[in-house]
Design a protein around this motif. Sequence first.
Motif, PDB file in Angstrom:
ATOM      1  N   MET A   1     -12.561  50.344 -41.610  1.00 55.11           N
ATOM      2  CA  MET A   1     -13.207  50.778 -40.398  1.00 55.11           C
ATOM      3  C   MET A   1     -14.515  51.525 -40.689  1.00 55.11           C
ATOM      4  SD  MET A   1     -11.919  52.930 -37.201  1.00 55.11           S
ATOM      5  CE  MET A   1     -12.914  54.238 -36.580  1.00 55.11           C
ATOM      6  N   SER A   2     -14.574  52.278 -41.770  1.00 51.52           N
ATOM      7  CA  SER A   2     -15.787  53.032 -42.101  1.00 51.52           C
ATOM      8  C   SER A   2     -17.000  52.130 -42.223  1.00 51.52           C
ATOM      9  CB  SER A   2     -15.600  53.816 -43.396  1.00 51.52           C
ATOM     10  OG  SER A   2     -14.780  54.924 -43.183  1.00 51.52           O
ATOM     11  N   ASP A   3     -16.818  50.954 -42.823  1.00 51.61           N
ATOM     12  CA  ASP A   3     -17.945  50.033 -42.976  1.00 51.61           C
ATOM     13  C   ASP A   3     -18.506  49.603 -41.627  1.00 51.61           C
ATOM     14  OD1 ASP A   3     -17.718  50.199 -45.721  1.00 51.61           O
ATOM     15  OD2 ASP A   3     -16.636  48.302 -45.931  1.00 51.61           O
ATOM     16  N   LYS A   4     -17.615  49.341 -40.659  1.00 54.15           N
ATOM     17  CA  LYS A   4     -18.055  48.930 -39.326  1.00 54.15           C
ATOM     18  C   LYS A   4     -18.767  50.075 -38.611  1.00 54.15           C
ATOM     19  CE  LYS A   4     -14.578  45.410 -38.524  1.00 54.15           C
ATOM     20  NZ  LYS A   4     -13.428  44.987 -37.715  1.00 54.15           N
ATOM     21  N   VAL A   5     -18.252  51.282 -38.761  1.00 57.79           N
ATOM     22  CA  VAL A   5     -18.860  52.460 -38.134  1.00 57.79           C
ATOM     23  C   VAL A   5     -20.250  52.696 -38.725  1.00 57.79           C
ATOM     24  CG1 VAL A   5     -18.666  54.977 -37.904  1.00 57.79           C
ATOM     25  CG2 VAL A   5     -16.653  53.530 -37.527  1.00 57.79           C
ATOM     26  N   ILE A   6     -20.360  52.594 -40.035  1.00 58.42           N
ATOM     27  CA  ILE A   6     -21.661  52.786 -40.683  1.00 58.42           C
ATOM     28  C   ILE A   6     -22.632  51.689 -40.279  1.00 58.42           C
ATOM     29  CG2 ILE A   6     -22.865  52.717 -42.912  1.00 58.42           C
ATOM     30  CD1 ILE A   6     -20.484  54.353 -44.037  1.00 58.42           C
ATOM     31  N   LYS A   7     -22.175  50.441 -40.241  1.00 57.57           N
ATOM     32  CA  LYS A   7     -23.065  49.340 -39.841  1.00 57.57           C
ATOM     33  C   LYS A   7     -23.576  49.546 -38.423  1.00 57.57           C
ATOM     34  CE  LYS A   7     -23.580  44.389 -39.163  1.00 57.57           C
ATOM     35  NZ  LYS A   7     -24.763  44.666 -38.393  1.00 57.57           N
ATOM     36  N   ARG A   8     -22.685  49.902 -37.520  1.00 57.33           N
ATOM     37  CA  ARG A   8     -23.099  50.112 -36.128  1.00 57.33           C
ATOM     38  C   ARG A   8     -24.096  51.270 -36.030  1.00 57.33           C
ATOM     39  NH1 ARG A   8     -19.330  51.437 -30.953  1.00 57.33           N
ATOM     40  NH2 ARG A   8     -20.917  50.999 -29.396  1.00 57.33           N
ATOM     41  N   THR A   9     -23.857  52.333 -36.783  1.00 52.33           N
ATOM     42  CA  THR A   9     -24.759  53.484 -36.781  1.00 52.33           C
ATOM     43  C   THR A   9     -26.091  53.125 -37.421  1.00 52.33           C
ATOM     44  OG1 THR A   9     -22.856  54.975 -36.862  1.00 52.33           O
ATOM     45  CG2 THR A   9     -24.998  55.900 -37.495  1.00 52.33           C
ATOM     46  N   ARG A  10     -26.048  52.407 -38.514  1.00 50.63           N
ATOM     47  CA  ARG A  10     -27.274  51.979 -39.195  1.00 50.63           C
ATOM     48  C   ARG A  10     -28.100  51.079 -38.263  1.00 50.63           C
ATOM     49  NH1 ARG A  10     -29.079  51.417 -44.465  1.00 50.63           N
ATOM     50  NH2 ARG A  10     -27.160  52.279 -45.295  1.00 50.63           N
ATOM     51  N   ASP A  11     -27.434  50.160 -37.569  1.00 53.35           N
ATOM     52  CA  ASP A  11     -28.136  49.279 -36.626  1.00 53.35           C
ATOM     53  C   ASP A  11     -28.800  50.095 -35.518  1.00 53.35           C
ATOM     54  OD1 ASP A  11     -27.324  47.084 -38.113  1.00 53.35           O
ATOM     55  OD2 ASP A  11     -25.771  46.461 -36.683  1.00 53.35           O
ATOM     56  N   TRP A  12     -28.082  51.086 -34.984  1.00 55.31           N
ATOM     57  CA  TRP A  12     -28.642  51.964 -33.946  1.00 55.31           C
ATOM     58  C   TRP A  12     -29.859  52.705 -34.490  1.00 55.31           C
ATOM     59  CZ3 TRP A  12     -28.316  57.359 -34.745  1.00 55.31           C
ATOM     60  CH2 TRP A  12     -28.862  58.128 -33.732  1.00 55.31           C
ATOM     61  N   LEU A  13     -29.748  53.255 -35.688  1.00 54.00           N
ATOM     62  CA  LEU A  13     -30.861  53.987 -36.277  1.00 54.00           C
ATOM     63  C   LEU A  13     -32.082  53.067 -36.428  1.00 54.00           C
ATOM     64  CD1 LEU A  13     -31.953  56.608 -37.591  1.00 54.00           C
ATOM     65  CD2 LEU A  13     -31.072  55.738 -39.766  1.00 54.00           C
ATOM     66  N   GLU A  14     -31.837  51.876 -36.939  1.00 53.09           N
ATOM     67  CA  GLU A  14     -32.931  50.952 -37.200  1.00 53.09           C
ATOM     68  C   GLU A  14     -33.540  50.396 -35.914  1.00 53.09           C
ATOM     69  OE1 GLU A  14     -33.911  47.566 -40.515  1.00 53.09           O
ATOM     70  OE2 GLU A  14     -31.832  47.878 -39.951  1.00 53.09           O
ATOM     71  N   GLN A  15     -32.701  50.009 -34.963  1.00 52.40           N
ATOM     72  CA  GLN A  15     -33.203  49.351 -33.749  1.00 52.40           C
ATOM     73  C   GLN A  15     -33.701  50.333 -32.694  1.00 52.40           C
ATOM     74  OE1 GLN A  15     -29.902  46.929 -32.507  1.00 52.40           O
ATOM     75  NE2 GLN A  15     -29.928  45.761 -34.409  1.00 52.40           N
ATOM     76  N   VAL A  16     -32.994  51.436 -32.511  1.00 59.88           N
ATOM     77  CA  VAL A  16     -33.341  52.376 -31.445  1.00 59.88           C
ATOM     78  C   VAL A  16     -34.245  53.490 -31.968  1.00 59.88           C
ATOM     79  CG1 VAL A  16     -32.442  53.998 -29.724  1.00 59.88           C
ATOM     80  CG2 VAL A  16     -31.242  51.843 -30.146  1.00 59.88           C
ATOM     81  N   VAL A  17     -33.754  54.280 -32.902  1.00 56.28           N
ATOM     82  CA  VAL A  17     -34.497  55.451 -33.362  1.00 56.28           C
ATOM     83  C   VAL A  17     -35.798  55.048 -34.058  1.00 56.28           C
ATOM     84  CG1 VAL A  17     -34.421  57.517 -34.807  1.00 56.28           C
ATOM     85  CG2 VAL A  17     -32.385  56.819 -33.531  1.00 56.28           C
ATOM     86  N   ILE A  18     -35.693  54.121 -35.003  1.00 56.12           N
ATOM     87  CA  ILE A  18     -36.883  53.673 -35.732  1.00 56.12           C
ATOM     88  C   ILE A  18     -37.621  52.600 -34.937  1.00 56.12           C
ATOM     89  CG2 ILE A  18     -37.705  52.512 -37.819  1.00 56.12           C
ATOM     90  CD1 ILE A  18     -35.364  53.965 -39.304  1.00 56.12           C
ATOM     91  N   GLY A  19     -36.879  51.647 -34.377  1.00 56.12           N
ATOM     92  CA  GLY A  19     -37.498  50.548 -33.638  1.00 56.12           C
ATOM     93  C   GLY A  19     -38.341  51.005 -32.462  1.00 56.12           C
TER      94      GLY A  19
END
Length: 184
Positions: A1-19
Motif C-alpha cells: 500500500m505504501s507504494d500506491k500512497v507514494i505514487k499518488r502523492t508524487r503525482d499530486w506534487l508533480e501535476q498540481v503543486v509543480i504543474g
Amino acid sequence: MSDKVIKRTRDWLEQVVIGLNLCPFARKPFQAGRVRFVVSDSRNLETLLADLHEELERLDHTDAEHIDTTLLIIPDQLEGFYDYNDMLDLADALLEQEGWSGTYQLASFHPAYQFAGTEVDDPGNFTNRAPYPILHLLREASLDRGLASYPDAEQIPERNIATLRGLSDAQWQSLFGGRPGTQP
C-alpha cells in the motif's frame, strides 16, 4: 500500500503543486531527487508524533543536498480536517520542544483543507488540498534562499488562488475530479 500512497502523492506534487507552479520552490528539489516521501503507518497521535520526530532527526543528520524536504504522508488517520488541524498544534509543539523552531517549518496539506473564512468549495482551498493528510517538513534555510530569490514572494498565495480560479472545467476534472461545488 505504501507504494500506491507514494505514487499518488508524487503525482499530486508533480501535476498540481509543480504543474500549476503553486510552489515555485518545489520543482528544483523534486527534479534533483531531494524530496523524501515517507508513509506513516501510524493509527494514533503518539505514533504519528514519533514518526514526525524521526523524520526531523533524519533531516537534522542529512545534508540538504541529499534530502532537502520531506513529505510525511498520513493515510490511515486524521481524515477529519479539524482533527488534523488540532494535530498541527502538537506537531508545532514538538518543533518547539526539540529546539527545531527556526530550523524547520511544517506546511500542512489535507484532502478537506479549508482556510478560515472560506466556503468548503472555495477554489483557494485547493492550494493546500492533497490526496492524503500530509506534513511537509521544510528546512528554513532552503525556504529563506527560495524566498530571497523570488520576486514578490508575498504575492504567491493570491497568485495561486487566481491560478485555481482560472482553471478550465477540463483542467479541474483532470487534476481534482471536477470543479468545486459541482457534482461529479
